[in-house]
Design an enzyme around this catalytic site. Structure first.
Site, PDB file in Angstrom:
ATOM      1  N   ARG A 119     -20.324 -29.443  59.590  1.00 35.55           N
ATOM      2  CA  ARG A 119     -21.370 -28.721  60.300  1.00 35.55           C
ATOM      3  C   ARG A 119     -20.781 -27.719  61.300  1.00 35.55           C
ATOM      4  O   ARG A 119     -20.170 -28.125  62.302  1.00 35.55           O
ATOM      5  CB  ARG A 119     -22.218 -29.752  61.048  1.00 35.55           C
ATOM      6  CG  ARG A 119     -23.341 -29.181  61.840  1.00 35.55           C
ATOM      7  CD  ARG A 119     -24.034 -30.252  62.660  1.00 35.55           C
ATOM      8  NE  ARG A 119     -25.082 -29.640  63.447  1.00 35.55           N
ATOM      9  CZ  ARG A 119     -25.567 -30.125  64.560  1.00 35.55           C
ATOM     10  NH1 ARG A 119     -25.120 -31.277  65.033  1.00 35.55           N
ATOM     11  NH2 ARG A 119     -26.502 -29.491  65.213  1.00 35.55           N
ATOM     12  N   ASN A 168     -24.929 -38.506  73.253  1.00 31.91           N
ATOM     13  CA  ASN A 168     -25.077 -37.143  72.761  1.00 31.91           C
ATOM     14  C   ASN A 168     -26.335 -37.184  71.891  1.00 31.91           C
ATOM     15  O   ASN A 168     -26.266 -37.549  70.714  1.00 31.91           O
ATOM     16  CB  ASN A 168     -23.854 -36.695  71.954  1.00 31.91           C
ATOM     17  CG  ASN A 168     -24.007 -35.258  71.474  1.00 31.91           C
ATOM     18  OD1 ASN A 168     -25.074 -34.646  71.621  1.00 31.91           O
ATOM     19  ND2 ASN A 168     -22.944 -34.711  70.898  1.00 31.91           N
ATOM     20  N   HIS A 195     -21.998 -33.345  75.262  1.00 31.88           N
ATOM     21  CA  HIS A 195     -22.216 -32.378  74.173  1.00 31.88           C
ATOM     22  C   HIS A 195     -20.870 -31.789  73.790  1.00 31.88           C
ATOM     23  O   HIS A 195     -20.065 -31.450  74.665  1.00 31.88           O
ATOM     24  CB  HIS A 195     -23.148 -31.243  74.610  1.00 31.88           C
ATOM     25  CG  HIS A 195     -24.494 -31.740  74.975  1.00 31.88           C
ATOM     26  ND1 HIS A 195     -25.409 -32.145  74.039  1.00 31.88           N
ATOM     27  CD2 HIS A 195     -25.063 -31.956  76.181  1.00 31.88           C
ATOM     28  CE1 HIS A 195     -26.499 -32.570  74.647  1.00 31.88           C
ATOM     29  NE2 HIS A 195     -26.315 -32.472  75.948  1.00 31.88           N
ATOM     30  N   TYR A 226     -18.592 -26.890  66.552  1.00 29.22           N
ATOM     31  CA  TYR A 226     -18.460 -28.316  66.862  1.00 29.22           C
ATOM     32  C   TYR A 226     -17.064 -28.879  66.601  1.00 29.22           C
ATOM     33  O   TYR A 226     -16.806 -30.049  66.882  1.00 29.22           O
ATOM     34  CB  TYR A 226     -19.506 -29.109  66.055  1.00 29.22           C
ATOM     35  CG  TYR A 226     -20.923 -28.746  66.427  1.00 29.22           C
ATOM     36  CD1 TYR A 226     -21.392 -28.978  67.722  1.00 29.22           C
ATOM     37  CD2 TYR A 226     -21.796 -28.167  65.513  1.00 29.22           C
ATOM     38  CE1 TYR A 226     -22.687 -28.645  68.086  1.00 29.22           C
ATOM     39  CE2 TYR A 226     -23.098 -27.831  65.856  1.00 29.22           C
ATOM     40  CZ  TYR A 226     -23.531 -28.073  67.146  1.00 29.22           C
ATOM     41  OH  TYR A 226     -24.811 -27.738  67.511  1.00 29.22           O
ATOM     42  N   GLU A 245     -24.106 -37.932  79.783  1.00 27.32           N
ATOM     43  CA  GLU A 245     -24.573 -37.055  78.699  1.00 27.32           C
ATOM     44  C   GLU A 245     -23.375 -36.248  78.201  1.00 27.32           C
ATOM     45  O   GLU A 245     -22.657 -35.648  79.007  1.00 27.32           O
ATOM     46  CB  GLU A 245     -25.665 -36.125  79.247  1.00 27.32           C
ATOM     47  CG  GLU A 245     -26.152 -35.099  78.246  1.00 27.32           C
ATOM     48  CD  GLU A 245     -27.257 -34.195  78.806  1.00 27.32           C
ATOM     49  OE1 GLU A 245     -27.705 -34.405  79.964  1.00 27.32           O
ATOM     50  OE2 GLU A 245     -27.651 -33.268  78.083  1.00 27.32           O
ATOM     51  N   ARG A 291     -31.861 -24.410  73.869  1.00 22.95           N
ATOM     52  CA  ARG A 291     -30.928 -25.506  74.172  1.00 22.95           C
ATOM     53  C   ARG A 291     -30.696 -25.651  75.678  1.00 22.95           C
ATOM     54  O   ARG A 291     -29.888 -26.470  76.108  1.00 22.95           O
ATOM     55  CB  ARG A 291     -29.580 -25.275  73.474  1.00 22.95           C
ATOM     56  CG  ARG A 291     -29.658 -25.276  71.970  1.00 22.95           C
ATOM     57  CD  ARG A 291     -28.282 -25.132  71.332  1.00 22.95           C
ATOM     58  NE  ARG A 291     -28.429 -24.610  69.988  1.00 22.95           N
ATOM     59  CZ  ARG A 291     -28.659 -25.359  68.905  1.00 22.95           C
ATOM     60  NH1 ARG A 291     -28.745 -26.660  69.014  1.00 22.95           N
ATOM     61  NH2 ARG A 291     -28.800 -24.799  67.718  1.00 22.95           N
ATOM     62  N   PRO A 329     -29.260 -36.730  65.915  1.00 21.41           N
ATOM     63  CA  PRO A 329     -29.366 -36.169  64.570  1.00 21.41           C
ATOM     64  C   PRO A 329     -28.308 -35.105  64.250  1.00 21.41           C
ATOM     65  O   PRO A 329     -27.925 -34.321  65.115  1.00 21.41           O
ATOM     66  CB  PRO A 329     -30.771 -35.541  64.559  1.00 21.41           C
ATOM     67  CG  PRO A 329     -31.134 -35.364  65.987  1.00 21.41           C
ATOM     68  CD  PRO A 329     -30.455 -36.482  66.727  1.00 21.41           C
ATOM     69  N   ASN A 330     -27.901 -35.150  63.002  1.00 18.64           N
ATOM     70  CA  ASN A 330     -26.958 -34.197  62.401  1.00 18.64           C
ATOM     71  C   ASN A 330     -25.505 -34.376  62.857  1.00 18.64           C
ATOM     72  O   ASN A 330     -24.611 -33.711  62.335  1.00 18.64           O
ATOM     73  CB  ASN A 330     -27.403 -32.738  62.639  1.00 18.64           C
ATOM     74  CG  ASN A 330     -28.748 -32.465  62.012  1.00 18.64           C
ATOM     75  OD1 ASN A 330     -28.928 -32.701  60.827  1.00 18.64           O
ATOM     76  ND2 ASN A 330     -29.718 -32.009  62.795  1.00 18.64           N
ATOM     77  N   ARG A 353     -25.611 -21.221  74.741  1.00 18.44           N
ATOM     78  CA  ARG A 353     -26.160 -20.948  73.411  1.00 18.44           C
ATOM     79  C   ARG A 353     -27.628 -20.500  73.530  1.00 18.44           C
ATOM     80  O   ARG A 353     -28.025 -19.957  74.558  1.00 18.44           O
ATOM     81  CB  ARG A 353     -25.961 -22.195  72.538  1.00 18.44           C
ATOM     82  CG  ARG A 353     -24.455 -22.542  72.417  1.00 18.44           C
ATOM     83  CD  ARG A 353     -24.220 -23.799  71.615  1.00 18.44           C
ATOM     84  NE  ARG A 353     -24.731 -23.664  70.257  1.00 18.44           N
ATOM     85  CZ  ARG A 353     -24.941 -24.701  69.443  1.00 18.44           C
ATOM     86  NH1 ARG A 353     -24.670 -25.923  69.852  1.00 18.44           N
ATOM     87  NH2 ARG A 353     -25.417 -24.500  68.229  1.00 18.44           N
ATOM     88  N   ALA A 413     -30.016 -32.561  69.053  1.00 16.65           N
ATOM     89  CA  ALA A 413     -31.226 -31.737  69.225  1.00 16.65           C
ATOM     90  C   ALA A 413     -32.307 -32.454  70.038  1.00 16.65           C
ATOM     91  O   ALA A 413     -33.115 -31.803  70.720  1.00 16.65           O
ATOM     92  CB  ALA A 413     -31.766 -31.332  67.862  1.00 16.65           C
TER      93      ALA A 413
HETATM   94  C1  DQA Z   1     -25.034 -30.799  70.640  1.00 15.21           C
HETATM   95  C2  DQA Z   1     -25.762 -29.568  71.156  1.00 15.21           C
HETATM   96  C3  DQA Z   1     -27.213 -29.572  70.706  1.00 15.21           C
HETATM   97  O1  DQA Z   1     -27.871 -28.408  71.181  1.00 15.21           O
HETATM   98  C4  DQA Z   1     -27.301 -29.571  69.192  1.00 15.21           C
HETATM   99  O2  DQA Z   1     -28.636 -29.666  68.783  1.00 15.21           O
HETATM  100  C5  DQA Z   1     -26.468 -30.629  68.582  1.00 15.21           C
HETATM  101  C6  DQA Z   1     -25.164 -30.937  69.131  1.00 15.21           C
HETATM  102  C7  DQA Z   1     -23.533 -30.765  70.954  1.00 15.21           C
HETATM  103  O3  DQA Z   1     -22.901 -31.821  70.881  1.00 15.21           O
HETATM  104  O4  DQA Z   1     -22.986 -29.706  71.256  1.00 15.21           O
HETATM  105  O5  DQA Z   1     -26.824 -31.185  67.537  1.00 15.21           O
HETATM  106  O6  DQA Z   1     -25.580 -31.943  71.273  1.00 15.21           O
END
Ligand code: DQA
Length: 143
Positions: free
Chosen positions: A18, A74, A100, A23, A98, A111, A10-11, A107, A77
């Site tokens: 964002r 990835n 990120h 990011y 995995e 997280r 998500p997002n 952070r 959240a």
């Molecule tokens: C993320 C890190 C997560 O904590 C966050 O919720 C994201 C992006 C990252 O790519 O740094 O949406 O996965």
């Protein structure tokens, strides 16, 4: 059938807009193009997907069973909350990387837990969009 399924949670469709200070400025489409190019250079094929919905991600992971040789995820959240994604990934007996963009360990406390990490061959974090390319390089050595 492709070699690698790349899943985004998500997002991540809002990358570019964002929190660019966290990011970066690449959009998800830029990252997709980066992955396609990198995969071509490594003679691999990839499918690149994003969803804001936990169940959709779970279904894609289920459908990939015996269809792909590796997964890059990835989960955004959902990394920190989703037992459902953990359980779906557990169906697979293939390398999972995995990724990120940021380093969640640097952070907020919420997280710091990852439900993906126990199933991952490795975790690439804090390298921005480059982390996806690195994940493909890692998978190339494993599959
Ligand atoms: C993320 C890190 C997560 O904590 C966050 O919720 C994201 C992006 C990252 O790519 O740094 O949406 O996965």
């Amino acid at each position: 059938m492709v070699d690698v399924l790349i899943l985004n949670g998500p997002n991540l469709n809002m990358l570019g807009l964002r929190e660019p200070e966290i990011y970066g400025t690449e959009t998800l489409n830029d990252i997709k193009a980066r992955c396609t190019k990198k995969a071509q250079a490594l003679a691999m094929t990839v499918e690149f997907k994003q969803s804001n919905h936990e169940g959709e991600l779970v279904e894609w992971i289920q459908k990939a069973l015996n269809q792909v040789k590796g997964i890059i995820i990835n989960a955004a959240a959902y990394t920190h909350t989703s037992v459902a994604i953990h359980d779906a990934l557990k169906l697979h007996n293939i390398p999972i990387i995995e990724v990120h963009l940021s380093d969640p360990m640097e952070r907020e406390d919420f997280r710091h837990i990852s439900y993906i990490e126990p199933l991952a061959h490795s975790v690439i974090k804090g390298h921005g969009a480059k982390g996806y390319s690195e994940a493909l390089e890692t998978l190339k050595t494993l599959i």
